[in-house]
Design an enzyme around this catalytic site. Sequence first.
Site, PDB file in Angstrom:
ATOM      1  N   CYS A 288       0.827  -1.215   0.000  1.00 12.60           N
ATOM      2  CA  CYS A 288       0.000   0.000   0.000  1.00 12.60           C
ATOM      3  C   CYS A 288       0.858   1.261   0.000  1.00 12.60           C
ATOM      4  CB  CYS A 288      -0.919  -0.001   1.214  1.00 12.60           C
ATOM      5  SG  CYS A 288      -0.011  -0.029   2.762  1.00 12.60           S
ATOM      6  N   GLU A 390      -5.315   3.804  -8.052  1.00  8.77           N
ATOM      7  CA  GLU A 390      -4.412   2.809  -7.474  1.00  8.77           C
ATOM      8  C   GLU A 390      -4.473   1.534  -8.308  1.00  8.77           C
ATOM      9  OE1 GLU A 390      -5.500   0.535  -3.907  1.00  8.77           O
ATOM     10  OE2 GLU A 390      -3.561   1.062  -3.057  1.00  8.77           O
TER      11      GLU A 390
HETATM   12  P1  NAD Z   1     -10.129  -5.578  -0.023  1.00  9.20           P
HETATM   13  O1  NAD Z   1     -10.718  -4.319   0.474  1.00  9.20           O
HETATM   14  O2  NAD Z   1     -10.691  -6.185  -1.251  1.00  9.20           O
HETATM   15  O3  NAD Z   1     -10.225  -6.721   1.082  1.00  9.20           O
HETATM   16  C1  NAD Z   1      -9.675  -6.555   2.365  1.00  9.20           C
HETATM   17  C2  NAD Z   1     -10.438  -7.430   3.338  1.00  9.20           C
HETATM   18  O4  NAD Z   1     -11.768  -6.942   3.446  1.00  9.20           O
HETATM   19  C3  NAD Z   1     -10.555  -8.892   2.902  1.00  9.20           C
HETATM   20  O5  NAD Z   1     -10.441  -9.713   4.036  1.00  9.20           O
HETATM   21  C4  NAD Z   1     -11.952  -8.954   2.325  1.00  9.20           C
HETATM   22  O6  NAD Z   1     -12.530 -10.238   2.356  1.00  9.20           O
HETATM   23  C5  NAD Z   1     -12.680  -8.007   3.259  1.00  9.20           C
HETATM   24  N1  NAD Z   1     -13.914  -7.452   2.714  1.00  9.20           N
HETATM   25  C6  NAD Z   1     -14.200  -7.140   1.429  1.00  9.20           C
HETATM   26  N2  NAD Z   1     -15.445  -6.638   1.336  1.00  9.20           N
HETATM   27  C7  NAD Z   1     -15.959  -6.610   2.589  1.00  9.20           C
HETATM   28  C8  NAD Z   1     -17.201  -6.208   3.152  1.00  9.20           C
HETATM   29  N3  NAD Z   1     -18.180  -5.723   2.391  1.00  9.20           N
HETATM   30  N4  NAD Z   1     -17.374  -6.317   4.478  1.00  9.20           N
HETATM   31  C9  NAD Z   1     -16.391  -6.802   5.270  1.00  9.20           C
HETATM   32  N5  NAD Z   1     -15.203  -7.219   4.796  1.00  9.20           N
HETATM   33  C10 NAD Z   1     -14.979  -7.125   3.473  1.00  9.20           C
HETATM   34  O7  NAD Z   1      -8.575  -5.299  -0.166  1.00  9.20           O
HETATM   35  P2  NAD Z   1      -7.467  -6.291  -0.721  1.00  9.20           P
HETATM   36  O8  NAD Z   1      -7.680  -6.416  -2.197  1.00  9.20           O
HETATM   37  O9  NAD Z   1      -7.439  -7.519   0.116  1.00  9.20           O
HETATM   38  O10 NAD Z   1      -6.109  -5.482  -0.416  1.00  9.20           O
HETATM   39  C11 NAD Z   1      -5.572  -4.537  -1.291  1.00  9.20           C
HETATM   40  C12 NAD Z   1      -5.955  -3.139  -0.851  1.00  9.20           C
HETATM   41  O11 NAD Z   1      -5.560  -2.942   0.489  1.00  9.20           O
HETATM   42  C13 NAD Z   1      -5.248  -2.039  -1.640  1.00  9.20           C
HETATM   43  O12 NAD Z   1      -6.163  -1.018  -1.902  1.00  9.20           O
HETATM   44  C14 NAD Z   1      -4.184  -1.544  -0.673  1.00  9.20           C
HETATM   45  O13 NAD Z   1      -3.765  -0.217  -0.878  1.00  9.20           O
HETATM   46  C15 NAD Z   1      -4.877  -1.701   0.629  1.00  9.20           C
HETATM   47  N6  NAD Z   1      -3.911  -1.779   1.738  1.00  9.20           N
HETATM   48  C16 NAD Z   1      -3.771  -0.718   2.573  1.00  9.20           C
HETATM   49  C17 NAD Z   1      -2.849  -0.753   3.625  1.00  9.20           C
HETATM   50  C18 NAD Z   1      -2.624   0.406   4.570  1.00  9.20           C
HETATM   51  O14 NAD Z   1      -1.931   0.224   5.563  1.00  9.20           O
HETATM   52  N7  NAD Z   1      -3.179   1.573   4.308  1.00  9.20           N
HETATM   53  C19 NAD Z   1      -2.086  -1.902   3.801  1.00  9.20           C
HETATM   54  C20 NAD Z   1      -2.249  -2.972   2.911  1.00  9.20           C
HETATM   55  C21 NAD Z   1      -3.180  -2.910   1.886  1.00  9.20           C
HETATM   56  O1  6OD Z   2       4.509  -1.671   8.503  1.00  9.09           O
HETATM   57  C1  6OD Z   2       3.347  -1.636   8.894  1.00  9.09           C
HETATM   58  O2  6OD Z   2       3.050  -1.594  10.099  1.00  9.09           O
HETATM   59  C2  6OD Z   2       2.261  -1.625   7.903  1.00  9.09           C
HETATM   60  N1  6OD Z   2       1.015  -1.505   8.397  1.00  9.09           N
HETATM   61  C3  6OD Z   2       2.554  -1.752   6.595  1.00  9.09           C
HETATM   62  C4  6OD Z   2       1.596  -1.709   5.566  1.00  9.09           C
HETATM   63  C5  6OD Z   2       1.933  -2.078   4.323  1.00  9.09           C
HETATM   64  C6  6OD Z   2       0.978  -2.078   3.268  1.00  9.09           C
HETATM   65  O3  6OD Z   2       0.967  -2.817   2.335  1.00  9.09           O
END
Ligand code: NAD
Ligand code: 6OD
Length: 486
Positions: A288, A390
């Site tokens: 992310c 993104e």
């Molecule tokens: P996603 O939002 O599709 O899913 C994340 C989780 O949410 C999964 O466990 C999924 O099953 C669950 N989920 C989906 N819809 C839901 C609903 N309606 N109710 C409850 N739970 C639900 O995300 P992803 O594809 O797994 O991950 C990628 C995304 O995550 C990217 O946008 C990335 O930028 C973001 N991300 C952000 C951070 C951060 O720290 N800001 C870290 C890692 C990933």
């Molecule tokens: O380093 C962390 O604590 C953290 N939350 C990282 C997130 C990475 C996203 O992909």
Amino acid sequence: MKEFKHFINGEYQASKAGKTFENRSPVDNSLIGMVHEAGRDEVDAAVQAARAALKGPWGKLTQAKRIELLNRVADRINERFDEFLEAECLDTGKPRSIASHIDIPRGAANFKAFSETLANHPTESFNLDTPDGKSAMNVGHRTPKGVIAVISPWNLPLLLMTWKVGPALACGNTVVVKPSEETPATTTLLGEVMNECGVPPGVFNVVHGFGPDSAGAYLTEHKGIDAITFTGETRTGEIIMQAAAVGLRNISLECGGKNPGIVFDDCDIEKAVEGTMRSVFVNCGQVCLGTERVYVQRGVFDKFLARMKEETAKLKLGRPEDPDANFGPLISLEHRDKVASYYKLAIEEGATIEIGGGIPDMGDELNGGAWVEPTIWTGLSDDARVVREEIFGPCCHIRPFDTEEEVIELANDTDYGLAAAIWTENTSRAVRVGQQLEAGLVWVNSWFLRDLRTAFGGAKQSGIGREGGVHGLEFYTELKNICIKL
Ligand code: NAD
Ligand code: 6OD
């Protein structure tokens, strides 16, 4: 064939309705195993178990004993390092060299770092003069928030799940975790570790399934959940926020980003290339905090671009166990289709493909997997969708700029506000620019360098709230003021 069951009240449990779904390897699309999908009954059982543990054994433990148990969990993950590594690499396809340096050690460290920080943090106290000439003492007192729902993504499965479970448990809460449907393995394995370490049943629960009309939605809608901490896409964060509104439950949201990297002409160019290579391509671009927009000052633009292309050409795609591989597949064929659609869109939007831009031929054994080429574009306009949305893949757009003011405006011209990286040897400039960037995290001459005592979170559509260090206390505890008339 592996089987991934729910972990409820200290026991592995199958779905009552017998519903399961496939877990496939992104390396070659082979079947890893079957995952049980939770219905409302399993979610309810997990929440009830968590509530009972909160009132029972876990709630009655001293803080010192709780911390001792969590330290033991960290140690046990490290003792079973190879099993966690194997499970993580099987689910994600990422190179072992990466998971063994990032995912698994941080997965363990998350249980130690927060218990120590939280144990040593004071609460406030104020003395108040009262109208009768006497006084009153106000004392802050923190209690656990209750049962926390942890919803985690697939890109750093163990790291991002324990990043929330660690502080939640350290603060005395109990948890129900819903890992991503793509990556059930390490969260399931953690259940065994909890039992081995003597963490009471019901403190750590896991339910598997999808989001909408499945375990994710059932969990966030459940009235027995006191607060929800989520990492994932911004759109999912919005849906979870709506679910949390019922009953006014607290949320912590860590969502998407479209992060800028800014390369000034006074940077150490090799440092900037090495750091930007990592921030664009590590974990196949599925971080992310990763950089998808690179702005390079005109004086070093050609040199920087040429060096990035040289280094990108050296990336070695391969299976997780290949010791030379530093670049794995995307998480799934579905995500590959999304990333490939942006590769196509980049051409339609007029990009120059500097390198990559397609699907590699990996040979018969791997062509069924979710492979894409590491890709660099130039020449897109600032309003191109490829520059604004993104992608979450191994790709970036590189664009020249002239002045500091211009690049600050370009970097901030986004709905997101998660992270930024600045490359310059001029510290005053780094601080000046860093202060003006609309992002929760700014790195200077580094990227993803983490001190777990610091605040972590995003601005704008990248999230709500801060976790890490003492900041987690605001979310994971309820602060009560006790006023004592003396
Ligand atoms: P996603 O939002 O599709 O899913 C994340 C989780 O949410 C999964 O466990 C999924 O099953 C669950 N989920 C989906 N819809 C839901 C609903 N309606 N109710 C409850 N739970 C639900 O995300 P992803 O594809 O797994 O991950 C990628 C995304 O995550 C990217 O946008 C990335 O930028 C973001 N991300 C952000 C951070 C951060 O720290 N800001 C870290 C890692 C990933
Ligand atoms: O380093 C962390 O604590 C953290 N939350 C990282 C997130 C990475 C996203 O992909």
